[in-house]
Every structure is written in C-alpha cells, then in structure tokens.
Design an enzyme around this catalytic site. Structure first.
Site, PDB file in Angstrom:
ATOM      1  N   HIS A   3       0.817  -1.229   0.000  1.00  0.00           N
ATOM      2  CA  HIS A   3       0.000   0.000   0.000  1.00  0.00           C
ATOM      3  C   HIS A   3       0.849   1.278   0.000  1.00  0.00           C
ATOM      4  CE1 HIS A   3      -3.619  -2.258   0.479  1.00  0.00           C
ATOM      5  NE2 HIS A   3      -3.342  -2.681   1.694  1.00  0.00           N
ATOM      6  N   ASP A   6      -3.017 -10.478  -2.420  1.00  0.00           N
ATOM      7  CA  ASP A   6      -3.549  -9.960  -1.152  1.00  0.00           C
ATOM      8  C   ASP A   6      -4.993  -9.510  -1.408  1.00  0.00           C
ATOM      9  OD1 ASP A   6      -2.315  -8.561   1.635  1.00  0.00           O
ATOM     10  OD2 ASP A   6      -4.098  -7.583   0.821  1.00  0.00           O
ATOM     11  N   HIS A  44      -6.525  -7.036  -0.448  1.00  0.00           N
ATOM     12  CA  HIS A  44      -6.621  -5.596  -0.657  1.00  0.00           C
ATOM     13  C   HIS A  44      -5.871  -5.204  -1.925  1.00  0.00           C
ATOM     14  CE1 HIS A  44      -6.895  -6.345   3.765  1.00  0.00           C
ATOM     15  NE2 HIS A  44      -7.980  -5.618   3.594  1.00  0.00           N
TER      16      HIS A  44
HETATM   17 ZN    ZN Z   1      -4.227  -7.162   2.704  1.00  0.00          ZN
END
Ligand code: ZN
Length: 385
Positions: free
Chosen positions: A147, A184, A186
């Site tokens: 991220h 993942d 996300h």
């Molecule tokens: Zn994640």
C-alpha cells in the site's frame, strides 16, 4: 507432537527470510475513536510468527535455505520513496513513533529500523535468486509493503518492499521485465502507483472489489503513457473463492505473463483472502493458495528459469493464515509437509466456492480489456498449456 513427514518431490532450492524483529514491530491501535475501547491493530505479530512456527515444526524449514535479513540502505529506499518521506519516518521513529501517512500505518520507536529490515529482507531474497544461488524465495517480512507509495504509507505499510526490490533488480542487475502478481485481498495500490507509467514492470492485482484502499483498484486503471496496458486489476466480488481465484489466474494472469515474458516474478503474498480472515470477505483455503502458487511456479519455470520471489503482505487470521502460508512455501519448495489443514474439508464445502457467473463476467471483462492493450496476449494461452 510427532515430527511431520516431508514428502520430497523435487530438488529446487528455496530461500526463506524471517527475522525475530519483524514480530517486534508495533502497529498501534485499530480504533482511534475515543468512544470505543482501544484495541490493538489487526496487523499483529502472532499471525506471522505462527506461520514461521509452522514452517519450523512441520519440518519444512529443513528444506529451505535461510536467508539473513539486513536493513535496506537509504539509497535503496530512495529508488522508490522521496527523501522527505524517508526522513519523516526516521524522525518520527526517533521521536517515539507516529504513522506513515494515516493512522492505519502506525509504528513505534523502532518503526524505521524494522521497516528497513523488511525491505532489506526482500532485497536479500532478490539477491539470492538473481545470483542463482537459489531458484526462488519466500520473504516472511513485516511490515508489509504493497500500500505504500513514494511519499505515503497506509494499511500497515511503511516502505514499498516489492517496489524497492524491483527497482534494485533493474538498477543493479539490469533486469528490464518484472511481473508482480498481488493476491492480497486488498488492492496493491502502492505498487500500481509506483509503476503506473513504467512498461518494464507488469503489475497485476487480484483483490476484493471496493475493499481497501477505497476508490482504488478498478478494472479501468490500466496504466498510463508508456505503461498503458501494464497494470491489470481484477477486483473480484466479495464472496469469491477457489473457483474464481483459479479462473482469474488461468484466464488473465497466465496469458498476461506469457505475453509479457518477465525475467523475474514477484508474488505480493497476502493471505487475507482466506475464508476466515477478519479483514476480507473471500473464501480461499490452503489448496487455493497451493494451486495459485503452482501456477506461478510453473509460469516462472517456463518464462524465467524459475525466478520467483514471494514477499509477505497481509493475512490476519492467526489460526488459519499459517496453513495457507505453509501451502505457498511448501509448493515453492516443490514439497509437501505432513501437516494437514484441519479446516480444509469444511472451507472447501462452503457455498459459492465454484466460479459463479458474476465472477466469470468480471474475469472475462478484464481479459477482454487487457488483450488489445498487452502486446503478445494470446487468449486461451494459460500457464498450464
Ligand atoms: Zn491485505
């Protein structure tokens, strides 16, 4: 407990990174709402440490080559991050801690050092593979990295571990085609943003639609400029399981890798698409991760002499993520431990594990959109052909 039997199927050499200090990283509190009792952030040391423990007690560790982690240098960080950002993290750490951009990425006084050690663990895994000392490697690092952008950390991430390793591969070894497959749950927004205009890095993210970061990871985000076509998002509907993930791997990831022909493949290995993860709403189980790993290992063998580096991302179920991680690492090492996933039979029978029509529609849409954008795309060409 009896020693688990190892069923040896091959002779590949697989590296493994873990450092005790990864478990010491303090990710802070999950809730900053003063009306709700404070609670530790879900990125807790236990989940990763329990995976490491399972690697040890299963006997798998004996089949792996331990790679010592070391801190990434500032010069290595600066290939991805701004000098101001690196200084801010270092200064906040020296002052006792803070967050990297928003409160979802908190750290304590050792934040800078541990984040450097996580990036450096990935760099050492990369070095071992590019120097052909090992075929592939799993870097069980913390904090995770996908991220983080050049100047902003969120979602438990501080430094962009895989992006830092990819830039090192380009700068130090002259690698000019790198693929990153991020499963993942996300969106891998940081990796996407860092390489958005860069055709030398193909970024593919399989994630839960609309989960995190919000408003990120749409099908239409395909890259820009020279990088157009080299970013692929598969925002799978909540409730996707074994069938949807394997279909996405076979119908999109496989053809994309064969078109791109990378010299090196990274896996952003989050385990939070697991069926009981507190931060995801997907249904994957350990055999999903085993099969996805097999697909990428096969692709790496066909395309880039097996060069495959998995860097650990999320995964927040302390009781289940270790089984999924064990399946990934054992498959990379071409072996199987005697450890049985105690929940596999139950999770495999959950309703909706098969590929459902609305999931197939999304996957087909991504394939149809990607085909004309990615030179060499051949629909129907999968990694198992
Ligand atoms: Zn994640």
């Amino acid at each position: 407990m009896p020693a688990a039997a190892i069923d040896d199927e091959g002779s590949m050499s697989t590296g493994y990174v873990w450092h005790e200090r990864y478990a010491w990283h303090d990710a802070g509190r999950a809730s900053l709402d003063p009306m709700v009792e404070a609670y530790p952030a879900l990125d807790r040391p236990e989940t990763k440490r329990r995976l490491h423990s399972l690697v040890e007690v299963s006997g798998l560790a004996q089949k792996l080559v331990r790679i010592p982690a070391r801190p990434a240098s500032e010069a290595e960080l600066l290939r991805v991050h701004t000098a101001a950002y690196v200084k801010r993290i270092r200064d906040l750490s020296a002052a006792g801690g803070g967050h990297a951009g928003e409160p979802t990425a908190q750290f304590g006084p050792d934040g800078y050092d541990v984040a450097c050690l996580a990036a450096g663990g990935c760099l050492e895994a990369l070095r071992a593979v590019l120097e052909a000392r090992l075929t592939n490697a799993y870097a069980l690092v913390r904090p995770c990295g996908h991220h983080a952008t050049a100047d902003y950390g969120r979602g438990f991430t501080i430094f962009a571990n895989i992006a830092i390793a990819a830039q090192a591969a380009k700068a130090e070894w002259g690698v000019d085609r790198i693929a990153v497959v991020d499963w993942d749950v996300h969106h891998g927004n940081g990796t996407q943003e860092i390489f958005y205009a860069d055709p030398s890095v193909l970024t593919i993210s399989l994630h839960q639609d609309g989960l995190y970061p919000p408003d990120s990871g749409a099908v239409e985000e395909v890259g820009e400029g020279a990088g157009k076509g080299y970013n692929i998002n598969l925002p799978l509907p909540p409730g996707s399981g074994h069938g949807a993930y394997l279909a996405a791997m076979e119908r999109v990831v496989g053809p994309a890798l064969h078109a791109f022909r990378p010299q090196l493949i990274f896996i952003a290995c989050g385990l939070d698409a697991g069926a009981d993860d507190p931060l995801g709403r997907m249904l994957c189980h350990s055999e999903t991760y085993r099969e996805m790993t097999r697909i990428l290992k096969t692709a790496a063998a066909e395309l880039c002499d097996g060069r495959l580096i998995a860097c650990h991302e999320g995964g927040y179920s302390p009781t289940y993520a270790p089984y999924c991680g064990l399946a990934v690492i054992a498959t990379m090492a071409d072996t199987r431990t005697g450890v049985e996933d105690p929940r596999l039979a139950r999770y495999a029978k959950l309703g909706g594990q098969e590929l459902l029509p609305h999931q197939r529609d999304l996957i087909d849409r991504v394939a149809d959109q990607t085909a004309p954008l990615l030179p060499g795309w051949c629909q129907g060409k999968t990694v198992s052909d």
